[in-house]
Write a protein that holds these residues in place. Structure first.
Motif, PDB file in Angstrom:
ATOM      1  N   GLN A   1      -6.052   7.226  -8.232  1.00 56.36           N
ATOM      2  CA  GLN A   1      -5.351   6.166  -8.957  1.00 56.36           C
ATOM      3  C   GLN A   1      -4.880   6.685 -10.316  1.00 56.36           C
TER       4      GLN A   1
ATOM      5  N   SER B   1      -2.891   1.907  -8.322  1.00 51.62           N
ATOM      6  CA  SER B   1      -4.092   2.073  -7.498  1.00 51.62           C
ATOM      7  C   SER B   1      -3.733   2.730  -6.163  1.00 51.62           C
ATOM      8  N   ARG B   2      -4.750   3.052  -5.389  1.00 51.31           N
ATOM      9  CA  ARG B   2      -4.511   3.630  -4.059  1.00 51.31           C
ATOM     10  C   ARG B   2      -3.763   2.643  -3.162  1.00 51.31           C
ATOM     11  N   SER B   3      -4.098   1.362  -3.266  1.00 50.86           N
ATOM     12  CA  SER B   3      -3.382   0.363  -2.461  1.00 50.86           C
ATOM     13  C   SER B   3      -1.918   0.279  -2.894  1.00 50.86           C
ATOM     14  N   ASP B   4      -1.654   0.401  -4.224  1.00 52.56           N
ATOM     15  CA  ASP B   4      -0.273   0.446  -4.703  1.00 52.56           C
ATOM     16  C   ASP B   4       0.445   1.673  -4.147  1.00 52.56           C
TER      17      ASP B   4
ATOM     18  N   ALA C   1      -0.681   8.604  -6.139  1.00 53.83           N
ATOM     19  CA  ALA C   1      -1.636   7.510  -6.335  1.00 53.83           C
ATOM     20  C   ALA C   1      -2.601   7.393  -5.162  1.00 53.83           C
TER      21      ALA C   1
ATOM     22  N   VAL D   1      -2.792   0.337 -13.879  1.00 54.08           N
ATOM     23  CA  VAL D   1      -2.924   1.553 -13.080  1.00 54.08           C
ATOM     24  C   VAL D   1      -2.120   1.409 -11.792  1.00 54.08           C
TER      25      VAL D   1
END
Length: 353
Positions: free
Chosen positions: A295, A157-160, A291, A155
């Motif tokens: 996510q 992710s939000r951090s990505d 994202a 996925v």
């Protein structure tokens, strides 16, 4: 007699279901076309209005091209991906970006080179195109978190997403630094001539154009996603395949039209800038924003798609650097175009099995 009556009822129900499904499919196609037209018009209006406002504020044409125009050509991808993320269609959100970038780097560069060989400046080869390759490699790494971290699914992710946005800020910072180094002031006489040749848009009209452009992008993006999702369900094809093909090609039409027209006018540098800017914006900005909202599971987007994108970017750099002095020739353009056709053929055959 009763069996015959039951058979008639079944046939009638089947015919009714077929007619109903055909009407739904036709409505989805209409949504798709209307949404695409609104997106293309909205992107153009937003770009024209924003450029006019920027000029009123004294911003240079070069800065406008690197920011407002680049954002305008990526606005369709940004709108569709964000709406898809909000509506829970990650396949379209990611497929749209991956498919658009593959289309840009193989089809647009290839077709443009067929019209006129593309000469590439050394600083673009050493600085800008590596950013395109970096964006593809970053997405390839994120897309393989399932293998790297032994997780159940890959996925974004939000951090990505925040990391991608950080890359985008770094790219903008680099771009503005290069502009300050390379830009030269326009002589007053020449500036007056340009202003006479290019009538300025009034501030009120420019503001209206920006508002209408944004409205068209939002509504058109919503209808386009609804139509694409409906067609995918009707054909039994995944959202990812629709995103990689129909949605990707549709949202890349502004870049394709601009690049071909630029090539016909002998301005291949504009075509090159379109591809470079769009690919970087699509991954770092579009996927970063999408994202961050929600996510995004990769789903049916696999390593074949991500490796095709990375390989296309490397092919773009190799053809420009090695086989002829910083020039993508017509034969090389034909190879890139054929690579894209082969990729689409693979997707069609895969969805048919």
């Amino acid at each position: 007699m009763r069996n015959y009556s039951n058979l008639q009822n079944i046939l009638y129900q089947d015919n009714f279901a077929n007619r109903f499904n055909n009407k739904i499919m036709l409505l989805d196609i209409i949504y798709l076309i209307i949404g695409l037209l609104l997106i293309l018009w909205g992107a153009g209006s937003l770009t024209d209005g924003s450029s006019a406002i920027a000029r009123k504020w004294g911003v240079s044409d070069l800065i406008i091209g690197l920011t407002v125009v680049a954002f305008g050509t990526s606005a369709p991808e940004l709108t569709i991906s964000i709406i898809s993320a909000i509506n829970g269609n990650p396949g379209i959100a990611i497929g749209n970006v991956v498919g658009s970038n593959i289309f840009n780097v193989l089809m647009i560069v290839g077709v443009t080179a067929l019209f006129r060989p593309i000469s590439i400046e050394r600083n673009i080869m050493t600085n800008d195109i590596p950013f395109v390759i970096l964006s593809a490699v970053v997405l390839l790494v994120i897309g393989n978190t399932k293998l790297l971290d032994a997780e159940s699914t890959s996925v974004i992710s939000r951090s990505d997403g925040l990391l991608l946005l950080l890359f985008f800020v770094i790219f903008l910072r680099y771009t503005f630094t290069q502009v300050k180094k390379e830009s030269t002031p326009i002589p007053l006489e020449r500036k007056t001539q340009v202003e006479k040749q290019e009538p300025e848009m009034k501030m009120l009209k420019a503001a209206i154009w920006v508002v209408l452009g944004l409205a068209a992008l939002i509504f058109g993006g919503d209808r386009f996603v609804a139509g694409a999702s409906g067609i995918a369900r009707g054909l039994g094809v995944s959202d990812a395949i629709i995103g990689l093909t129909i949605v990707a090609a549709g949202t890349s039409l502004p870049e394709l039209a601009t690049s071909v027209m630029a090539a016909l006018k002998g301005k291949t540098g504009i075509a090159l800038g379109n591809v470079i800017g769009s690919n970087i914006y699509n991954i770092f900005l579009v996927l970063g924003c999408s994202a961050t909202i929600r996510q995004l599971p990769f789903g049916d987007i696999n390593n074949i798609d991500l490796l095709t994108l990375t390989g296309g970017c490397l092919l773009f750099w190799i053809f420009g650097w090695f086989f002829r002095e910083r020039t993508i020739t017509r034969p090389e353009g034909a190879i890139m175009t054929l690579c894209y056709i082969a990729y689409i053929t693979y997707l069609v055959l895969q969805s048919a099995t």
